[in-house]
Design a protein around this motif. Structure first.
Motif, mmCIF file in Angstrom:
data_model
loop_
_atom_site.group_PDB
_atom_site.id
_atom_site.type_symbol
_atom_site.label_atom_id
_atom_site.label_comp_id
_atom_site.label_asym_id
_atom_site.label_seq_id
_atom_site.Cartn_x
_atom_site.Cartn_y
_atom_site.Cartn_z
ATOM 1 N N ILE A 20 0.836 -1.212 0.000
ATOM 2 C CA ILE A 20 0.000 0.000 0.000
ATOM 3 C C ILE A 20 0.866 1.256 0.000
ATOM 4 O O ILE A 20 0.591 2.217 -0.747
ATOM 5 C CB ILE A 20 -0.954 -0.004 1.210
ATOM 6 N N LEU A 21 1.914 1.261 0.815
ATOM 7 C CA LEU A 21 2.790 2.433 0.879
ATOM 8 C C LEU A 21 3.507 2.653 -0.452
ATOM 9 O O LEU A 21 3.627 3.788 -0.929
ATOM 10 C CB LEU A 21 3.809 2.271 2.007
ATOM 11 N N THR A 22 3.965 1.588 -1.057
ATOM 12 C CA THR A 22 4.667 1.705 -2.345
ATOM 13 C C THR A 22 3.730 2.218 -3.430
ATOM 14 O O THR A 22 4.099 3.088 -4.236
ATOM 15 C CB THR A 22 5.261 0.346 -2.747
ATOM 16 N N GLU A 23 2.512 1.692 -3.452
ATOM 17 C CA GLU A 23 1.541 2.117 -4.459
ATOM 18 C C GLU A 23 1.088 3.560 -4.261
ATOM 19 O O GLU A 23 0.578 4.180 -5.201
ATOM 20 C CB GLU A 23 0.331 1.178 -4.440
ATOM 21 N N SER A 24 1.261 4.088 -3.077
ATOM 22 C CA SER A 24 0.850 5.480 -2.824
ATOM 23 C C SER A 24 1.694 6.470 -3.618
ATOM 24 O O SER A 24 1.263 7.597 -3.899
ATOM 25 C CB SER A 24 0.963 5.796 -1.331
ATOM 26 N N GLY A 25 2.912 6.073 -3.970
ATOM 27 C CA GLY A 25 3.802 6.955 -4.716
ATOM 28 C C GLY A 25 4.435 8.043 -3.877
ATOM 29 O O GLY A 25 5.205 8.858 -4.384
ATOM 30 N N ALA A 26 4.147 8.057 -2.568
ATOM 31 C CA ALA A 26 4.672 9.110 -1.697
ATOM 32 C C ALA A 26 5.715 8.593 -0.721
ATOM 33 O O ALA A 26 6.342 9.382 -0.005
ATOM 34 C CB ALA A 26 3.520 9.755 -0.908
ATOM 35 N N VAL A 27 5.886 7.255 -0.685
ATOM 36 C CA VAL A 27 6.756 6.662 0.326
ATOM 37 C C VAL A 27 7.771 5.733 -0.319
ATOM 38 O O VAL A 27 7.428 4.916 -1.167
ATOM 39 C CB VAL A 27 5.931 5.875 1.373
ATOM 40 N N ASP A 28 9.011 5.887 0.088
ATOM 41 C CA ASP A 28 10.074 4.962 -0.306
ATOM 42 C C ASP A 28 10.341 4.052 0.896
ATOM 43 O O ASP A 28 10.940 4.475 1.890
ATOM 44 C CB ASP A 28 11.332 5.743 -0.666
ATOM 45 N N VAL A 29 9.839 2.817 0.826
ATOM 46 C CA VAL A 29 10.061 1.866 1.914
ATOM 47 C C VAL A 29 11.481 1.321 1.780
ATOM 48 O O VAL A 29 11.766 0.467 0.937
ATOM 49 C CB VAL A 29 9.025 0.725 1.890
ATOM 50 N N CYS A 30 12.373 1.840 2.590
ATOM 51 C CA CYS A 30 13.787 1.472 2.491
ATOM 52 C C CYS A 30 14.027 0.016 2.882
ATOM 53 O O CYS A 30 14.799 -0.694 2.220
ATOM 54 C CB CYS A 30 14.629 2.370 3.391
ATOM 55 N N LYS A 102 -5.276 -2.741 12.087
ATOM 56 C CA LYS A 102 -5.144 -3.829 11.119
ATOM 57 C C LYS A 102 -6.526 -4.423 10.811
ATOM 58 O O LYS A 102 -7.373 -4.508 11.705
ATOM 59 C CB LYS A 102 -4.237 -4.927 11.681
ATOM 60 N N PRO A 103 -6.779 -4.832 9.581
ATOM 61 C CA PRO A 103 -5.897 -4.696 8.406
ATOM 62 C C PRO A 103 -5.944 -3.273 7.857
ATOM 63 O O PRO A 103 -7.020 -2.667 7.758
ATOM 64 C CB PRO A 103 -6.489 -5.698 7.420
ATOM 65 N N VAL A 104 -4.810 -2.732 7.494
ATOM 66 C CA VAL A 104 -4.748 -1.362 6.998
ATOM 67 C C VAL A 104 -5.347 -1.286 5.596
ATOM 68 O O VAL A 104 -5.373 -2.280 4.860
ATOM 69 C CB VAL A 104 -3.299 -0.845 6.979
ATOM 70 N N THR A 105 -5.837 -0.112 5.234
ATOM 71 C CA THR A 105 -6.412 0.105 3.900
ATOM 72 C C THR A 105 -5.717 1.278 3.225
ATOM 73 O O THR A 105 -5.108 2.133 3.884
ATOM 74 C CB THR A 105 -7.913 0.406 4.002
ATOM 75 N N ALA A 106 -5.819 1.338 1.941
ATOM 76 C CA ALA A 106 -5.199 2.422 1.180
ATOM 77 C C ALA A 106 -5.805 3.763 1.565
ATOM 78 O O ALA A 106 -5.097 4.783 1.642
ATOM 79 C CB ALA A 106 -5.363 2.164 -0.319
ATOM 80 N N GLU A 107 -7.123 3.782 1.803
ATOM 81 C CA GLU A 107 -7.788 5.044 2.168
ATOM 82 C C GLU A 107 -7.260 5.562 3.508
ATOM 83 O O GLU A 107 -7.018 6.757 3.674
ATOM 84 C CB GLU A 107 -9.301 4.828 2.233
ATOM 85 N N ARG A 108 -7.096 4.637 4.469
ATOM 86 C CA ARG A 108 -6.620 5.070 5.791
ATOM 87 C C ARG A 108 -5.167 5.517 5.725
ATOM 88 O O ARG A 108 -4.776 6.500 6.377
ATOM 89 C CB ARG A 108 -6.769 3.912 6.789
ATOM 90 N N ILE A 109 -4.364 4.830 4.927
ATOM 91 C CA ILE A 109 -2.968 5.231 4.735
ATOM 92 C C ILE A 109 -2.895 6.625 4.122
ATOM 93 O O ILE A 109 -2.043 7.442 4.474
ATOM 94 C CB ILE A 109 -2.221 4.219 3.846
ATOM 95 N N ALA A 110 -3.795 6.919 3.189
ATOM 96 C CA ALA A 110 -3.794 8.238 2.537
ATOM 97 C C ALA A 110 -3.996 9.345 3.560
ATOM 98 O O ALA A 110 -3.355 10.402 3.497
ATOM 99 C CB ALA A 110 -4.880 8.286 1.467
ATOM 100 N N ARG A 111 -4.895 9.121 4.534
ATOM 101 C CA ARG A 111 -5.126 10.136 5.573
ATOM 102 C C ARG A 111 -3.884 10.305 6.447
ATOM 103 O O ARG A 111 -3.535 11.427 6.837
ATOM 104 C CB ARG A 111 -6.328 9.751 6.426
ATOM 105 N N THR A 112 -3.216 9.197 6.727
ATOM 106 C CA THR A 112 -1.984 9.280 7.514
ATOM 107 C C THR A 112 -0.914 10.091 6.789
ATOM 108 O O THR A 112 -0.250 10.941 7.378
ATOM 109 C CB THR A 112 -1.442 7.867 7.817
ATOM 110 N N LEU A 113 -0.772 9.826 5.491
ATOM 111 C CA LEU A 113 0.250 10.545 4.724
ATOM 112 C C LEU A 113 -0.072 12.029 4.624
ATOM 113 O O LEU A 113 0.831 12.874 4.578
ATOM 114 C CB LEU A 113 0.395 9.924 3.336
ATOM 115 N N ASP A 114 -1.355 12.377 4.582
ATOM 116 C CA ASP A 114 -1.736 13.789 4.603
ATOM 117 C C ASP A 114 -1.268 14.445 5.900
ATOM 118 O O ASP A 114 -0.811 15.589 5.904
ATOM 119 C CB ASP A 114 -3.252 13.927 4.467
#
Length: 372
Positions: A20-30, A102-114
């Motif tokens: 989900i983080l990778t697909e967001s395009g905003a996060v580089d999971v090292c 859990k389980p995390v969702t893309a929508e919830r991750i988007a709010r976190t990244l905001d």
């Protein structure tokens, strides 16, 4: 792009969050880690913007790991990932940016990244440099220290008292807070009240888009001064500077700054019993500074300046007859005889009413000699 790592001992959870983080395009999971200790070693050697932590892990739990990471780099953003809703308040109590169920969702991750993007500590976000400002002398006022000086409102009188107590103590155990502020409650209820009250303080500061100065770890809570401006802290530093460099070139400058800060008694009007003794101590320290400045000016022949400080002392402690004598001598020396006489009669009435005594005979004698 935000540099991140994921730490979770459940491989499927790691895989889902990583995708989900990778697909967001905003996060580089090292990197991703199943071991929290390996994650900590990596974080010490590699710059990171954000860490996604499972709370329940072997070796050390996510909360302990977050504290270690913050010790290494205070700007790292922490997001807790948990299957237990009971940890929600605790996550904010540890100053986490967010928590994910859990389980995390893309929508919830988007709010976190905001939320991540809105934080001043994240690279690429302009810092307007506002600080959380607290004034504790002559009441209690909270505001952003910037051009707008927006006032902060806390949820209840208890949230104000808890914040004031934390600032006063600097670092304090949860048990001492409960014994002081919630002594009449059952332990379990008292701890819940502390957690919820602390949450509302954090929420008010966060909504004002300010860095939160309140930190917690296990059984202790403390305030980091670098994230705030507080008149009490500045006053204490000035008192210490004067003590360490008495007779130095900046002594009078520091005393003048302390005088500007001391607008009135500590937390005046709040009625906090725990603050009474400390407030009296601060007033004594302030009076000492005023007397020191007054005598420095007196020795330099600067009579008007000396009188200013002696008058300030008498406003706080009108029964100081030694200072009253100095003030009367200065009134006479600078040609203000009427004020000297009027002050003497006011002092006479005060001492008779409060102590049933008369003023120091030297004061009356000083006036008689001047009149002759």
């Amino acid at each position: 792009m935000l540099r991140a790592i994921i730490v979770d001992d459940e491989p499927l959870s790691v895989k889902r969050l990583n995708r989900i983080l990778t697909e967001s395009g905003a996060v580089d999971v090292c990197r991703t880690f199943l071991s929290p200790l390996e994650a900590y070693d990596f974080a010490k050697e590699n710059p990171l913007d954000i860490v996604f932590l499972d709370i329940s892990m072997p070796e050390i739990d996510g909360m302990s790991l977050s504290a270690r990471l913050r010790t290494h780099d205070q700007d790292i953003q922490i997001v807790f990932v948990t299957g237990y809703d009971e940890y929600a308040v605790q996550a904010f109590d540890l100053n986490a940016l967010d928590y994910l169920m859990k389980p995390v969702t893309a929508e919830r991750i988007a709010r976190t990244l905001d939320r991540v993007r809105s934080r001043p500590s994240v690279p690429g976000v302009m810092i307007s440099d506002p600080l959380f400002a607290v004034r504790l002398f002559d009441g209690m006022r909270l505001f952003r220290q910037d051009e707008e000086r927006i006032l902060l409102k806390l949820r209840s009188p208890k949230t104000e008292e808890l914040l004031a107590f934390l600032i006063y103590k600097g670092k304090v155990s949860r048990e001492e807070i409960i014994d002081t502020l919630w002594s009449g409650l059952e332990p379990e209820k008292a701890h819940k009240n502390l957690n919820s009250t602390l949450y509302y303080i954090r929420k008010a500061i966060s909504e004002a888009r300010l860095e939160n100065p309140i930190k917690t770890y296990r059984k202790e809570i403390w305030v980091e001064e670098k994230h705030m401006v507080c008149d009490l802290y500045r006053f204490k530093r000035l008192v210490k500077q004067v003590r360490q460099d008495q007779g130095g070139a900046k002594e009078l400058e520091w005393i003048k700054q302390a005088e500007e800060l001391y607008a009135g008694p500590l937390l005046s009007g709040k009625g906090y019993e725990w603050a009474d003794a400390y407030g009296r101590q601060l007033e004594r320290e302030f009076i000492h500074l005023l007397e020191l400045a007054g005598r420095i000016h007196l020795e330099s022949g600067e009579r008007s300046s000396a009188l200013h400080y002696f008058e300030a002392i008498l406003k706080l402690d009108p029964l100081r007859e030694d200072i009253s004598l100095e003030a009367v001598r200065l009134y006479i020396a600078i040609g203000r005889m009427n004020e000297a006489i009027r002050y003497y009669y006011d002092l006479e009435r005060l001492l008779q009413r409060e102590l049933g005594t008369q003023p120091d005979p030297r004061i009356a004698e000083t006036i008689r000699i001047a009149i002759r």
